[in-house]
Design a protein around this motif. Structure first.
Motif, short mmCIF file in Angstrom:
data_model
loop_
_atom_site.label_atom_id
_atom_site.label_comp_id
_atom_site.label_asym_id
_atom_site.label_seq_id
_atom_site.Cartn_x
_atom_site.Cartn_y
_atom_site.Cartn_z
N VAL A 344 0.84 -1.20 0.00
CA VAL A 344 0.00 0.00 0.00
C VAL A 344 0.87 1.25 0.00
CG1 VAL A 344 -1.70 1.31 1.34
CG2 VAL A 344 -1.83 -1.19 1.23
N VAL A 345 0.57 2.16 -0.92
CA VAL A 345 1.27 3.45 -0.95
C VAL A 345 0.40 4.45 -0.19
CG1 VAL A 345 2.00 5.32 -2.46
CG2 VAL A 345 2.39 2.94 -3.15
N HIS A 346 0.98 5.12 0.81
CA HIS A 346 0.18 6.05 1.62
C HIS A 346 -0.03 7.39 0.95
CE1 HIS A 346 -0.26 3.48 5.00
NE2 HIS A 346 1.02 3.21 4.96
N THR A 347 1.09 8.02 0.60
CA THR A 347 0.97 9.32 -0.07
C THR A 347 1.96 9.35 -1.22
OG1 THR A 347 2.49 10.18 1.56
CG2 THR A 347 0.19 10.81 1.82
N VAL A 348 1.68 10.18 -2.20
CA VAL A 348 2.61 10.33 -3.33
C VAL A 348 2.76 11.80 -3.68
CG1 VAL A 348 2.32 8.12 -4.49
CG2 VAL A 348 0.71 9.95 -4.95
N ALA A 349 3.92 12.13 -4.17
CA ALA A 349 4.13 13.44 -4.77
C ALA A 349 4.68 13.13 -6.16
CB ALA A 349 5.12 14.25 -3.96
N THR A 350 4.14 13.77 -7.18
CA THR A 350 4.56 13.38 -8.53
C THR A 350 4.91 14.59 -9.38
OG1 THR A 350 2.34 13.56 -9.43
CG2 THR A 350 2.99 11.41 -8.59
N SER A 351 5.77 14.33 -10.39
CA SER A 351 5.91 15.26 -11.51
C SER A 351 5.80 14.36 -12.73
CB SER A 351 7.25 15.96 -11.45
OG SER A 351 8.26 15.06 -11.82
N GLU A 352 6.02 14.90 -13.91
CA GLU A 352 5.80 14.07 -15.09
C GLU A 352 6.74 12.87 -15.12
OE1 GLU A 352 5.13 16.51 -18.40
OE2 GLU A 352 5.13 14.86 -19.85
N VAL A 353 7.96 13.06 -14.64
CA VAL A 353 8.93 11.96 -14.75
C VAL A 353 9.43 11.45 -13.41
CG1 VAL A 353 9.72 12.54 -17.07
CG2 VAL A 353 10.81 13.60 -15.07
N SER A 354 8.83 11.91 -12.34
CA SER A 354 9.29 11.38 -11.05
C SER A 354 8.12 11.20 -10.09
CB SER A 354 10.34 12.29 -10.43
OG SER A 354 9.71 13.37 -9.80
N VAL A 355 8.29 10.23 -9.20
CA VAL A 355 7.28 9.95 -8.18
C VAL A 355 7.99 9.69 -6.87
CG1 VAL A 355 5.39 8.46 -7.46
CG2 VAL A 355 5.90 8.67 -9.88
N THR A 356 7.48 10.26 -5.79
CA THR A 356 7.96 9.86 -4.48
C THR A 356 6.76 9.28 -3.75
OG1 THR A 356 9.53 11.66 -4.51
CG2 THR A 356 9.15 10.62 -2.40
#
Ligand code: ADP
Ligand code: ASP
Ligand code: MG
Length: 458
Positions: A344-356
């Motif tokens: 399970v992924v809790h939270t994400v921060a994204t841009s077009e080419v990256s994800v945390t």
């Protein structure tokens, strides 16, 4: 009425619980109990010891569990009743010892066997309390929750089948309620369609109670625990945390999801579906009003923050695309990998080419990293914690992040996210800074709590 581990931990707690239940008899309560505090951990420990071949140590744990329940029985009963209860406890302890022997011989411990161990705790406590109710002239009916709480086969965190459970609750439990019984049953445990014992996840008794309450159309769902209600922060970190008098379903679920142990994360969902109020109450202080959780509480728009939760043991997974996928293709590929390994992924921060992404289950992390590396560069950072500020009025509060994070401007923040629900603001920091950060935020954000006497009390 659900009573947690500390609310059933010894004879005094059980007497106290009985007084609380007696007052509610006219409202036809169903009583859902946890195992006595610490017992579930001991049961799981016995199972682990057995799987490591430490038979004598495992059997010692079983003896301790048996002794603890017999002590409670000795304090609550005498004569024939005590003898009858003791006999039952002995036979349950014999079954547990047989399980220990089985695991020692097999040398392996499956999730299914773990559930077989874990499910004894609630049965011990509910059996004793049921007989105490009878001794106090309460017309009580004991029912094994495995007869109605139907789940899938994901042992240790099984998902409940609501349709099957509803049907069985109507057949088995409703009838007894209609006949004037106080129904006594267990939280946390259930069984699969083929009748194998399962459990619905640690801390799951709250969820069991909410399911039972919702499916039986209860007037309210009461969660009796050892604090005065839901507080503005974990009281073990913030000693002067305020009690929240009333909050919304969404606020309570965000808090539970982001780590406030006081409620199991899924507890609110069944209540929301039927719009049943949930009350969190203190069995050690039963006259206190507790926290009332409803769908749309009257609120003061000036009160922005209700509570601060935190979750330790968070790992950050930073993924940067090495190929030029279309944005959708990249995210899809990333989440496919997490999905494949049931993480399970809790939270994400994204841009077009990256994800945390933040995760707390690292069991399959090496496989996940391996697969992600086929199309991305991956960096793992562990020993992180997530801190989460919750409040319905966080929605549409301009300049919020600056205001919220001002008090901790010197802390290095790895990631910030405001959930889609817009009622939480969460951020990731080093685990060792959690206490400091929560304390500082609480001091700042609740300095004006006295202005909202209808929302908070001391
Ligand atoms: P139970 O055995 O009754 O289910 P738990 O130990 O699971 O009780 O949950 C109650 C505990 O949750 C409290 O004793 C408190 O330490 C902890 N807790 C963490 N965050 C909060 C919060 N925001 N409000 C109240 N209690 C909290
Ligand atoms: N006894 C179980 C546990 O300790 C369930 C519960 O108490 O909610 O996880
Ligand atoms: Mg709990």
């Amino acid at each position: 009425m659900k009573f947690g581990g500390t609310s059933v931990e010894d004879a005094a707690a059980i007497r106290n619980l009985t007084d609380i239940v007696k007052k509610e008899i006219p409202r036809k309560p169903v009583v859902v109990v946890s195992a006595c505090a610490g017992i579930t951990n001991q049961l799981l420990n016995a199972a682990q010891l057995a799987s490591q071949g430490k038979k004598e140590e495992a059997l010692q744990v079983v003896i301790a569990i048996e002794g603890r329940h017999k002590k409670i029985a000795r304090d609550l009963f005498d004569g024939d009743t005590e003898r009858f209860i003791n006999k039952h406890i002995t036979s349950q302890a014999e079954e547990l010892s047989a399980l220990v022997n089985g695991v020692v011989v097999l040398g392996e411990l499956t999730p299914r066997s773990l559930d077989a161990f874990a499910a004894y705790g609630e049965r011990f406590s509910s059996f004793i309390i049921h007989h105490y109710f009878e001794s106090q002239k309460i017309k009580s009916f004991w029912v094994d929750a495995r007869s109605f709480m139907k789940t899938d086969e994901q042992y240790t965190k099984a998902a409940v089948n609501f349709d099957a459970t509803e049907q069985l609750l109507k057949e088995i439990v409703q009838l007894k309620i209609d006949n004037g019984y106080v129904v006594m049953t267990q939280g946390f445990i259930g069984s699969t369609h083929s009748g194998i014992t399962s459990t619905i996840g640690r801390g799951g008794s709250d969820y069991s109670a909410a399911i039972i309450g919702a499916l039986l159309n209860a007037e309210d769902i009461q969660i009796w625990t050892d604090v005065d209600g839901i507080l503005s922060a974990d009281p073990t970190v913030v000693k002067n945390a305020k009690k929240i008098k009333v909050m919304s379903f969404s606020e309570a679920s965000e808090l539970a999801y982001f780590g406030a142990r006081v409620l199991h994360p899924e507890t609110i969902l069944p209540a929301v579906k039927k719009n049943i109020p949930v009350r969190v109450l203190n069995s050690k202080n039963p006259n206190a009003t507790g926290t009332l959780i409803v769908s749309t509480p009257k609120t003061d728009k000036r009160c922005i923050v209700k509570s601060i939760a935190y979750k330790e043991g968070i790992t950050l997974v930073s993924i940067v695309s090495t190929r030029m996928f279309l944005a959708t293709g990249f995210l899809e590929n990333v989440f496919d990998v997490f999905h494949k390994y049931q993480t399970v992924v809790h939270t994400v921060a994204t841009s077009e080419v990256s994800v945390t992404a933040t995760i707390d289950n690292v069991k399959n992390l090496s496989h996940i990293v391996h697969e992600l590396q086929e199309f991305a560069t991956v960096t793992i950072t562990d020993k992180k914690a997530m801190v989460c500020i919750v409040g319905d009025n966080l929605r549409n509060s301009p300049g919020l992040a600056v205001k919220m994070l001002g008090p901790i401007a010197d802390i290095n923040i790895n990631m910030i996210s405001q959930g889609a629900s817009e009622i939480n603001l969460s951020f990731v920091i080093d685990e060792e800074q959690v206490d400091d950060v929560v304390l500082r935020l609480h001091k700042e954000l609740f300095s004006n709590a006295d202005q909202f006497p209808e929302i908070f009390s001391n």
